[in-house]
Design an enzyme around this catalytic site. Sequence first.
Site, PDB file in Angstrom:
ATOM      1  N   CYS A 108       5.342  20.164   0.575  1.00  0.00           N
ATOM      2  CA  CYS A 108       4.118  19.360   0.543  1.00  0.00           C
ATOM      3  C   CYS A 108       3.858  18.858   1.952  1.00  0.00           C
ATOM      4  CB  CYS A 108       4.249  18.199  -0.443  1.00  0.00           C
ATOM      5  SG  CYS A 108       2.783  17.139  -0.497  1.00  0.00           S
ATOM      6  N   CYS A 151      -4.525  19.561   0.056  1.00  0.00           N
ATOM      7  CA  CYS A 151      -3.205  20.179  -0.097  1.00  0.00           C
ATOM      8  C   CYS A 151      -2.828  20.817   1.232  1.00  0.00           C
ATOM      9  CB  CYS A 151      -3.220  21.225  -1.209  1.00  0.00           C
ATOM     10  SG  CYS A 151      -1.631  22.086  -1.409  1.00  0.00           S
TER      11      CYS A 151
END
EC number: 5.1.1.7
Length: 301
Positions: free
Chosen positions: A76, A224
């Site tokens: 992430c 993202c």
Amino acid sequence: MSATVEFARMNGLGNKILVVDMRGRPDKVTPAAAVALNADPHTEFDQIMAIHDPKAEGADAFIDILNSDGSKAQACGNGTRCVVQALAAETGRKVFTFQTVAGILNAVEHEDGTISVDMGRPVFDWDRIPLAEEFHDTSRIELQIGPIDKPVLHSPSAMSMGNPHAIFWVDRDVMSYDLARFGPLLENHPMFPERANITLAQVTSPTSVTTRTWERGAGLTLACGSAACSAAVSAARTRRTGRKVTINVASAKPPGVLSIEWRERDDHVIMTGPAEWEWSGTLDPSTGLWSREGTREAEAQ
């Protein structure tokens, strides 16, 4: 051992992140706690970044990453920037090395407050992404959604940036597509045995790409980081752009950009962008019960 740990609600371009301090403890944030936290509108999140003691010499921390459905995530990028900002504020340091299940991540906070994360090398091999079928060239795989003679989306670029990604190239505004409907179908398509992040990408110039992402295990997300990296790499790989681009994240609130460089000398992907602290509190990593300490403004008074 205390039942509670400190956490911070943060975001990276709107990507909702909970940074949880699990250092000095043998336990982990449980999937049940993650689901409970996400069910509360005050602590709803895209990823939990749980900071643990390092497991290898030379690392500053091990980061355990959970999606909002309680499943594990391998990487992430936006969340890693949040961890850097939190630890930089705590320690005064600017350079960090983290362990994740996807490998080592190196990161640095710059003087202007932006943070660069070395996301490592992209993976293109079909069986390592992974895909369910063999493709010699994963820059364009056979997959479509919609009528056979007039598909809505088709022929994505597939790769892994620590987690599986499919990039669908579109020629109009990425916000004009019903990604909320197509996203779950594509995330769980049999082509992706470990599911996949689904991104719509529109190339707007030789140095810029606009994206919108349905995130594996989280759903529609405001941003993202690993998807932005995958879109940048895939754009260069398919000769739509060069190796250094600006990613305009269409759904980010407020609107924002990430600078992505697919570095030629070692093929590492360097992502640079902001992170933002919102508020802090404590939580029980077993149950997800939490309390808020107050806003930064209140603490300063």
